[in-house]
Design a protein around this motif. Structure first.
Motif, PDB file in Angstrom:
ATOM      1  N   ALA A 563       0.830  -1.204   0.000  1.00  0.00           N
ATOM      2  CA  ALA A 563       0.000   0.000   0.000  1.00  0.00           C
ATOM      3  C   ALA A 563       0.866   1.257   0.000  1.00  0.00           C
ATOM      4  CB  ALA A 563      -0.928   0.002   1.208  1.00  0.00           C
ATOM      5  N   THR A 564       0.303   2.334  -0.495  1.00  0.00           N
ATOM      6  CA  THR A 564       1.022   3.618  -0.503  1.00  0.00           C
ATOM      7  C   THR A 564       0.736   4.440   0.745  1.00  0.00           C
ATOM      8  OG1 THR A 564      -0.777   4.657  -1.738  1.00  0.00           O
ATOM      9  CG2 THR A 564       1.060   3.723  -3.014  1.00  0.00           C
ATOM     10  N   VAL A 565      -0.192   3.950   1.605  1.00  0.00           N
ATOM     11  CA  VAL A 565      -0.456   4.612   2.873  1.00  0.00           C
ATOM     12  C   VAL A 565      -0.489   3.575   3.986  1.00  0.00           C
ATOM     13  CG1 VAL A 565      -1.763   6.510   1.850  1.00  0.00           C
ATOM     14  CG2 VAL A 565      -2.972   4.479   2.663  1.00  0.00           C
ATOM     15  N   MET A 566      -0.160   4.043   5.187  1.00  0.00           N
ATOM     16  CA  MET A 566      -0.329   3.235   6.396  1.00  0.00           C
ATOM     17  C   MET A 566      -1.378   3.921   7.254  1.00  0.00           C
ATOM     18  SD  MET A 566       3.630   2.313   7.451  1.00  0.00           S
ATOM     19  CE  MET A 566       4.194   4.017   7.414  1.00  0.00           C
ATOM     20  N   GLN A 567      -2.417   3.183   7.620  1.00  0.00           N
ATOM     21  CA  GLN A 567      -3.445   3.761   8.477  1.00  0.00           C
ATOM     22  C   GLN A 567      -3.014   3.703   9.932  1.00  0.00           C
ATOM     23  OE1 GLN A 567      -7.516   2.512   7.887  1.00  0.00           O
ATOM     24  NE2 GLN A 567      -7.169   2.088   5.706  1.00  0.00           N
ATOM     25  N   LEU A 568      -3.345   4.756  10.664  1.00  0.00           N
ATOM     26  CA  LEU A 568      -3.096   4.844  12.094  1.00  0.00           C
ATOM     27  C   LEU A 568      -4.420   5.220  12.747  1.00  0.00           C
ATOM     28  CD1 LEU A 568      -1.208   5.022  14.597  1.00  0.00           C
ATOM     29  CD2 LEU A 568      -0.726   7.385  13.939  1.00  0.00           C
ATOM     30  N   ARG A 593      21.880  12.180  17.421  1.00  0.00           N
ATOM     31  CA  ARG A 593      20.433  12.372  17.384  1.00  0.00           C
ATOM     32  C   ARG A 593      19.848  11.509  16.275  1.00  0.00           C
ATOM     33  NH1 ARG A 593      16.468  17.108  16.212  1.00  0.00           N
ATOM     34  NH2 ARG A 593      14.878  16.747  17.773  1.00  0.00           N
ATOM     35  N   ALA A 594      18.696  10.934  16.531  1.00  0.00           N
ATOM     36  CA  ALA A 594      17.965  10.162  15.517  1.00  0.00           C
ATOM     37  C   ALA A 594      16.524  10.649  15.512  1.00  0.00           C
ATOM     38  CB  ALA A 594      18.033   8.672  15.816  1.00  0.00           C
ATOM     39  N   VAL A 595      16.088  11.124  14.362  1.00  0.00           N
ATOM     40  CA  VAL A 595      14.742  11.688  14.227  1.00  0.00           C
ATOM     41  C   VAL A 595      13.994  10.928  13.141  1.00  0.00           C
ATOM     42  CG1 VAL A 595      13.397  13.743  13.701  1.00  0.00           C
ATOM     43  CG2 VAL A 595      15.558  13.959  14.940  1.00  0.00           C
ATOM     44  N   LEU A 596      12.865  10.368  13.517  1.00  0.00           N
ATOM     45  CA  LEU A 596      12.003   9.646  12.578  1.00  0.00           C
ATOM     46  C   LEU A 596      10.859  10.565  12.186  1.00  0.00           C
ATOM     47  CD1 LEU A 596      10.969   7.098  11.120  1.00  0.00           C
ATOM     48  CD2 LEU A 596       9.974   6.371  13.307  1.00  0.00           C
ATOM     49  N   SER A 597      10.634  10.709  10.886  1.00  0.00           N
ATOM     50  CA  SER A 597       9.544  11.577  10.424  1.00  0.00           C
ATOM     51  C   SER A 597       8.647  10.821   9.461  1.00  0.00           C
ATOM     52  CB  SER A 597      10.086  12.849   9.773  1.00  0.00           C
ATOM     53  OG  SER A 597      10.967  12.548   8.721  1.00  0.00           O
ATOM     54  N   PHE A 598       7.332  11.072   9.597  1.00  0.00           N
ATOM     55  CA  PHE A 598       6.329  10.478   8.722  1.00  0.00           C
ATOM     56  C   PHE A 598       5.606  11.586   7.970  1.00  0.00           C
ATOM     57  CE2 PHE A 598       6.317   6.090  10.040  1.00  0.00           C
ATOM     58  CZ  PHE A 598       6.796   6.112  11.342  1.00  0.00           C
ATOM     59  N   HIS A 599       5.326  11.321   6.704  1.00  0.00           N
ATOM     60  CA  HIS A 599       4.548  12.258   5.908  1.00  0.00           C
ATOM     61  C   HIS A 599       3.068  11.954   6.099  1.00  0.00           C
ATOM     62  CE1 HIS A 599       2.587  13.787   2.190  1.00  0.00           C
ATOM     63  NE2 HIS A 599       3.375  14.808   2.450  1.00  0.00           N
ATOM     64  N   VAL A 600       2.331  12.947   6.580  1.00  0.00           N
ATOM     65  CA  VAL A 600       0.901  12.780   6.834  1.00  0.00           C
ATOM     66  C   VAL A 600       0.128  13.200   5.584  1.00  0.00           C
ATOM     67  CG1 VAL A 600      -1.042  13.467   8.281  1.00  0.00           C
ATOM     68  CG2 VAL A 600       1.240  13.185   9.292  1.00  0.00           C
ATOM     69  N   ASN A 708      -3.485   9.009   7.900  1.00  0.00           N
ATOM     70  CA  ASN A 708      -2.898   8.179   6.855  1.00  0.00           C
ATOM     71  C   ASN A 708      -1.477   8.656   6.608  1.00  0.00           C
ATOM     72  OD1 ASN A 708      -5.083   6.473   6.350  1.00  0.00           O
ATOM     73  ND2 ASN A 708      -6.045   7.950   4.965  1.00  0.00           N
ATOM     74  N   LEU A 709      -0.520   7.750   6.769  1.00  0.00           N
ATOM     75  CA  LEU A 709       0.889   8.068   6.622  1.00  0.00           C
ATOM     76  C   LEU A 709       1.428   7.455   5.337  1.00  0.00           C
ATOM     77  CD1 LEU A 709       1.979   7.169  10.280  1.00  0.00           C
ATOM     78  CD2 LEU A 709       0.980   9.309   9.447  1.00  0.00           C
ATOM     79  N   SER A 710       2.234   8.221   4.608  1.00  0.00           N
ATOM     80  CA  SER A 710       2.805   7.719   3.361  1.00  0.00           C
ATOM     81  C   SER A 710       3.801   6.599   3.657  1.00  0.00           C
ATOM     82  CB  SER A 710       3.511   8.842   2.600  1.00  0.00           C
ATOM     83  OG  SER A 710       2.611   9.879   2.290  1.00  0.00           O
ATOM     84  N   SER A 714       5.429   5.370  -1.716  1.00  0.00           N
ATOM     85  CA  SER A 714       5.085   6.718  -2.186  1.00  0.00           C
ATOM     86  C   SER A 714       6.380   7.481  -2.446  1.00  0.00           C
ATOM     87  CB  SER A 714       4.236   7.462  -1.145  1.00  0.00           C
ATOM     88  OG  SER A 714       2.998   6.825  -0.956  1.00  0.00           O
ATOM     89  N   LEU A 715       6.772   7.596  -3.708  1.00  0.00           N
ATOM     90  CA  LEU A 715       8.051   8.196  -4.063  1.00  0.00           C
ATOM     91  C   LEU A 715       8.188   9.596  -3.501  1.00  0.00           C
ATOM     92  CD1 LEU A 715      10.695   7.886  -5.678  1.00  0.00           C
ATOM     93  CD2 LEU A 715       9.493   8.893  -7.642  1.00  0.00           C
ATOM     94  N   ARG A 716       9.301   9.833  -2.788  1.00  0.00           N
ATOM     95  CA  ARG A 716       9.690  11.115  -2.194  1.00  0.00           C
ATOM     96  C   ARG A 716       8.777  11.567  -1.057  1.00  0.00           C
ATOM     97  NH1 ARG A 716      13.867  12.298  -5.164  1.00  0.00           N
ATOM     98  NH2 ARG A 716      13.869  11.979  -7.418  1.00  0.00           N
ATOM     99  N   LEU A 717       7.919  10.651  -0.590  1.00  0.00           N
ATOM    100  CA  LEU A 717       7.095  10.936   0.587  1.00  0.00           C
ATOM    101  C   LEU A 717       7.315   9.859   1.648  1.00  0.00           C
ATOM    102  CD1 LEU A 717       3.717  11.911  -1.173  1.00  0.00           C
ATOM    103  CD2 LEU A 717       5.524  13.429  -0.358  1.00  0.00           C
ATOM    104  N   GLU A 718       8.362   9.071   1.490  1.00  0.00           N
ATOM    105  CA  GLU A 718       8.614   7.938   2.358  1.00  0.00           C
ATOM    106  C   GLU A 718       8.899   8.368   3.795  1.00  0.00           C
ATOM    107  OE1 GLU A 718      10.564   8.926  -0.166  1.00  0.00           O
ATOM    108  OE2 GLU A 718      11.029   7.309  -1.565  1.00  0.00           O
TER     109      GLU A 718
END
Length: 726
Positions: A563-568, A593-600, A708-710, A714-718
């Motif tokens: 899928a191109t989205v992950m539901q939360l 530092r480690a920072v995890l980012s999700f595209h909403v 919904n998280l990419s 999803s190219l360039r929205l990972e």
């Protein structure tokens, strides 16, 4: 250039030639008014001094050439008012070193009227490089004190300076600077943490060359000394002179004086001549000792064991001999400037490398919002202004780099701009409508080179690098260390130097950056992919697997790996899973530092804000390839893989019950952007092997919020994991 006997001509000569000329003329004057005994010896010495002047002249002329080829000999040159002359032949017309052969001829033909001298000298050329050493990595520091004469303080986090009783010792490893380098400037910089007692008197502090070797030691006030003390140089062998054997003369080129009230906590000593002597190996490098010559109450300075932003450092600007290998330092040769933006207050942005402080206006310090520490947040009026310095102008090989986190990507968002007029830029780079650009102004036109299809988004850090190679006029753009565009400028359209200031975060036309900027760097070399990776001081990683699992009755056996989205969501309980490959990071590597980012992509937020917790998974799982179909391979709510079937120990994904981070999206947040969470601790554990890296699961508390998280599909929205090791 032909030197003249008239004193005005001396102003055109370098110091070494001037001294040789003055010495020769002084000798001839003394001989002329003295006795005429032994005329042959007198004329021989006069001829030798004329030849010395020829060597000095030829050395100066050689090093005026900006290249390492096409050297020419020095033709017969008149010297003085008696008709004497010298000429100098060269052993080579390129490279370094070069052997100079100077022949001097005196007027007339007296005995000893000719002399020949031969000397091998380095040929320097190229851009002025900056090399910064700190005592925590390529040096050492301690202090000795008569208050505790048998104790060592090599492990102290401060250096104590006090009139007559406490003297800092500092040493820097210069072995990587090529012999023959011409030192333009060398400054010792110490950060004063405590100014001592209030006084209005000037405080003069000499830097004296140490004449005996000494180790710093590791104690902090222990009499079982393993390093320098007031009485001994290593804990057992006595100094030849109590308190440290050092020259009586001040080695600083400019006398150092400061006051209780001082505009900056950084104190500096100009040690150019001393460092030149060390580089030339004229005397051993045992470092310097700081000794006050006027009343100085107890002052405290940062030491190697203290705050990393307050380390003693030696900043050296130099020109290397042709063909020399320059200090690798961290692999980046020729770093000119580095604004780390780790300050938390004030109106000055320090340059950690070359002494180019910036004046901050309209920006907001973000103490923990950077890649490895602080950052500077820019709004519609924010900027950093840096005064012009010759080494900031770039016309040869150079590279520009910065970490950026946009809050608005629309329009032109400038990062760097060398020039303070609308139609003038030695170089410039930034983001325009989500694309990375590099440009400069030449021949009455802008030369702009930009990426295509990057689609940079707001809310996450990207590292942007532009490199320029002079000989081919080639420009390369990198994003997160990966090549993103290669261009070649046409003949004649190359960056031109200027004497204007440097702007960070804006242009003269007020094209302002919106968001955070961190670790802006200028390097006088053309970096390759490996060099760009080093400049980043970390990495950005895309997931090797991501999916989500659903507790909905109809979806318990479905896989969403494709899928191109992950539901939360909760309820029903729907959890994203994500995993990154960290195997290339050596165990034991410190993670700053480690920072995890999700595209909403979109969200429904009915409470004060969506808040999800990231938990480290304890079991392995496969992503799968389905998009809402019965799993043929990957994870579902019930199973962590299919064929062979392996069930989760706890349905929905087994995880440690201590959260690794919190993911928050506030009420009213705009979708189509990234949101961040700090996961430094768990990434360090994965890297060190303390716990197995099975990735993370996001869980929501009971609420009506969802998002919904990419995904990596999803190219360039990972999802992006930024890891800083710098």
């Amino acid at each position: 250039m032909t030197p003249h006997s008239h004193p005005a001509g001396f102003l055109l000569l370098p110091v070494s030639l001037l001294l040789a000329v003055i010495g020769a003329l002084s000798f001839m004057l003394v001989q002329d008014i003295g006795t005429s005994a032994r005329p042959g010896d007198r004329e021989a010495e006069r001829a030798r001094l004329v030849a010395e002047a020829g060597i000095a002249h030829a050395t100066w002329k050689l090093n005026q050439l900006g290249s390492c080829v096409d050297y020419s000999p020095l033709a017969a040159t008149p010297f003085g008012d008696k008709g004497d002359q010298y000429q100098v032949a060269l052993s080579a017309t390129s490279g370094s070193p070069v052997t100079l052969t100077a022949t001097a001829s005196l007027a007339g033909s007296p005995a000893g009227s000719q002399a020949t001298l031969r000397r091998t000298v380095p040929k320097t050329a190229g851009t002025t490089l900056t090399y910064t050493l700190t005592t925590d990595s390529r040096g050492s520091d301690t202090y000795v004190t008569s208050d505790s004469p048998d104790k060592n303080y090599g492990g102290s986090d401060v250096l104590i300076l006090k009139q007559g009783s406490s003297f800092p010792l500092l040493q820097f490893d210069l072995s990587l600077i090529p012999v023959g380098s011409r030192v333009i400037e060398a400054k010792l910089l110490l950060y004063r943490r405590d100014a001592g007692s209030l006084s209005l008197s000037p405080r003069t502090v000499n830097a004296q060359r140490v004449l005996e070797p000494w180790p710093a030691g590791s104690k902090n006030g222990s009499s079982s000394a393993d390093g320098a003390t007031w009485l001994t140089r290593d804990g057992s062998v006595a100094w030849k002179s109590t308190s440290g054997t050092a020259e009586n003369t001040n080695a600083a080129d400019i006398p150092h004086t400061h006051y209780y009230l001082w505009g900056t906590p950084w104190m500096e000593w100009n040690l150019t001549s001393l460092v030149q002597g060390w580089v030339d190996r004229r005397y051993p490098n045992y470092g310097v000792m700081l000794r006050p010559t006027t009343s100085v109450s107890t002052e405290e300075y940062g030491a190697a064991e203290g705050d990393s932003t307050q380390l003693p450092k030696l900043v050296i600007k130099y020109v290397a001999p042709c063909g020399a290998t320059n200090p690798p330092q961290d692999g980046i040769g020729g770093r000119i400037a580095w604004w780390k933006f780790n300050e938390s207050t004030g109106t000055t942005a320090a340059d950690a490398v070359g002494g180019h402080p910036g004046s901050v206006s309209g920006g907001t310090w973000s103490a923990t919002g950077g890649v490895s520490g602080g950052a500077l947040a820019f709004n519609a009026a924010g900027k950093v202004s840096v005064a012009h310095a010759d080494d900031l102008s770039q016309t040869g090989d150079f590279s520009l780099g910065a970490w950026v986190n946009l809050s608005d990507r629309n329009g032109k968002r400038s990062i760097l701009h060398k020039g303070t007029a609308s139609n003038e830029a030695n170089y410039a780079m930034g983001v325009r409508d989500g694309e990375f650009y590099f440009e400069y102004f030449v021949n009455n036109a802008w030369r702009t080179y930009t990426t295509a299809g990057l689609n940079l988004r707001v809310g996450t850090y990207y590292h942007l690098t532009a490199t320029y190679k002079a000989i081919t006029r080639q420009i390369k753009l990198y994003v997160d260390g990966a090549p993103a565009g290669t261009f070649t400028a046409t003949i004649g359209n190359t960056p031109k130097s200027n004497t204007k200031g440097l702007l960070i975060g804006t242009t003269p036309s007020n094209e302002n950056f919106l968001g955070r900027i961190d670790d802006v760097q200028i390097v006088a070399s053309n970096l390759d992919v490996a060099g760009v990776a080093t400049l980043m001081g970390g990495s950005v990683r895309i997931p090797v697997a991501d999916t989500y699992v659903s507790a909905e009755a109809f979806a318990r056996n479905l896989n969403y790996g494709g899928a191109t989205v992950m539901q939360l969501k909760y309820p029903p309980d729907i959890r994203p899973l994500v995993r990154f490959d960290l195997s290339a990071i050596p165990a034991g590597t410190p993670i700053k530092r480690a920072v995890l980012s999700f595209h909403v992509q979109d969200s429904v937020i009915l409470s004060l804000g969506l808040k999800a917790y990231a938990y480290p998974l304890t079991e392995s799982w496969l992503e799968g390839t389905q998009n809402g179909a019965v799993s043929t391979l990957g994870a579902t709510w019930s199973k962590r893989q299919i064929g062979p079937d392996l069930v989760w120990s706890s349905a929905g994904g087994t995880y440690y019950n201590v959260a690794a981070g919190v993911f928050q999206v506030p009420l009213g947040a705009t979708p189509q952007r990234y949101w961040e969470m700090d996961v430094t601790s768990v990434v360090q554990e994965w890297v060190d092997g303390v716990r197995a890296n099975h990735g993370l699961s996001l869980l929501l508390d009971f609420s009506l919020d969802s998002a919904n998280l990419s995904t990596r599909e999803s190219l360039r929205l990972e999802p992006r994991l930024l890891i800083s090791t710098q």
